[in-house]
Scaffold this active site. Structure first.
Site, PDB file in Angstrom:
ATOM      1  N   THR A   1      26.129   8.117 -35.774  1.00  0.00           N
ATOM      2  CA  THR A   1      25.858   6.792 -35.194  1.00  0.00           C
ATOM      3  C   THR A   1      24.945   5.940 -36.060  1.00  0.00           C
ATOM      4  O   THR A   1      24.854   4.725 -35.861  1.00  0.00           O
ATOM      5  CB  THR A   1      25.197   6.946 -33.817  1.00  0.00           C
ATOM      6  OG1 THR A   1      23.885   7.522 -33.988  1.00  0.00           O
ATOM      7  CG2 THR A   1      26.026   7.843 -32.908  1.00  0.00           C
TER       8      THR A   1
ATOM      9  N   ASP B   1      19.604   9.170 -51.583  1.00  0.00           N
ATOM     10  CA  ASP B   1      18.734   9.507 -50.462  1.00  0.00           C
ATOM     11  C   ASP B   1      17.320   9.750 -50.992  1.00  0.00           C
ATOM     12  O   ASP B   1      17.073  10.728 -51.709  1.00  0.00           O
ATOM     13  CB  ASP B   1      19.254  10.759 -49.746  1.00  0.00           C
ATOM     14  CG  ASP B   1      18.494  11.064 -48.473  1.00  0.00           C
ATOM     15  OD1 ASP B   1      17.275  11.361 -48.555  1.00  0.00           O
ATOM     16  OD2 ASP B   1      19.097  11.012 -47.391  1.00  0.00           O
TER      17      ASP B   1
ATOM     18  N   ASP C   1      15.698  13.229 -50.031  1.00  0.00           N
ATOM     19  CA  ASP C   1      16.255  14.365 -50.759  1.00  0.00           C
ATOM     20  C   ASP C   1      15.801  14.362 -52.199  1.00  0.00           C
ATOM     21  O   ASP C   1      15.473  15.418 -52.772  1.00  0.00           O
ATOM     22  CB  ASP C   1      17.775  14.327 -50.685  1.00  0.00           C
ATOM     23  CG  ASP C   1      18.314  14.788 -49.339  1.00  0.00           C
ATOM     24  OD1 ASP C   1      17.573  15.492 -48.618  1.00  0.00           O
ATOM     25  OD2 ASP C   1      19.462  14.449 -49.011  1.00  0.00           O
TER      26      ASP C   1
END
Length: 209
Positions: free
Chosen positions: A108, A200, A203
């Site tokens: 989502t 990211d 990460d």
């Protein structure tokens, strides 16, 4: 937009380019993000008021301009926000720190909160909220709403990189929050990542992917 500042400083722009490089190692990414936090805190605190306090130099007594650090609070959106936070604390070591734990649901793209710990007197402080990326804006919107519910009245948001969609979402939900960033990129892809972006941030900061 008057509530968006894109900081053009050459050092910030250079370090952002190094962060974008997919070959930049985790230790180097971590160092660069910390350095950008230090540079950003200089910009975001540029208009803070000073008070005069008496002190003695080796030669004379003076009224010295002094920053009231009790009027500030740093707040990090976990986990990647801590990469910026460390650099800011290098310049503001006595300022209290809040943490907001949020993660993005990969289906989502909504922000899910799992942790919240802040100083009890947010209403008396200017809150500098940090997260390296402003992508969909969902995490920033949720974090600001939670800070306001805890009493915060003045919030400034710092990220190194933003997408137009995130800027629009944060402005729509919280038009009183000023955004500071080093760049606004082209768009979000279908997975909610900033393009061209840098991947990211969490990460790459912690070597988890």
């Amino acid at each position: 937009m008057t509530d968006l500042t894109v900081v053009p400083h050459p050092l910030l722009q250079h370090k952002l380019s190094l962060l974008r490089d997919k070959h930049t190692s985790t230790p180097e990414f971590r160092r660069l993000l910390r350095e950008m936090g230090l540079l950003f805190v200089y910009e975001v605190t540029r208009d803070l008021p000073l008070t005069a306090r008496p002190l003695e130099t080796p030669l004379a007594a003076i009224a010295a301009p002094t920053l009231d650090t009790h009027a500030l609070c740093l707040c990090s959106i976990l986990r990647a926000g801590n990469g910026l936070l460390e650099g800011m604390l290098d310049l503001l070591p006595t300022v209290p720190v809040g943490h907001i734990g949020l993660y993005r649901d990969h289906d989502t793209l909504e922000a899910i909160q799992y942790y919240f710990k802040v100083p009890p007197d947010l209403g008396q402080r200017m809150v500098i909220l940090v997260d390296p990326m402003l992508a969909t804006g969902n995490s920033a919107v949720a974090a600001v709403a939670r800070l306001k519910a805890a009493g915060a009245r003045e919030i400034r948001f710092v990220c190194i990189l933003a997408a137009p969609e995130g800027v629009k979402a944060l402005h729509a939900a919280h038009p009183d929050v000023h955004i500071y960033t080093a760049a606004v990129d082209s768009h979000l892809n279908d997975h909610g990542y900033i393009v061209p972006g840098l991947g990211d941030a969490g990460d790459r900061l912690y070597g988890t992917k």
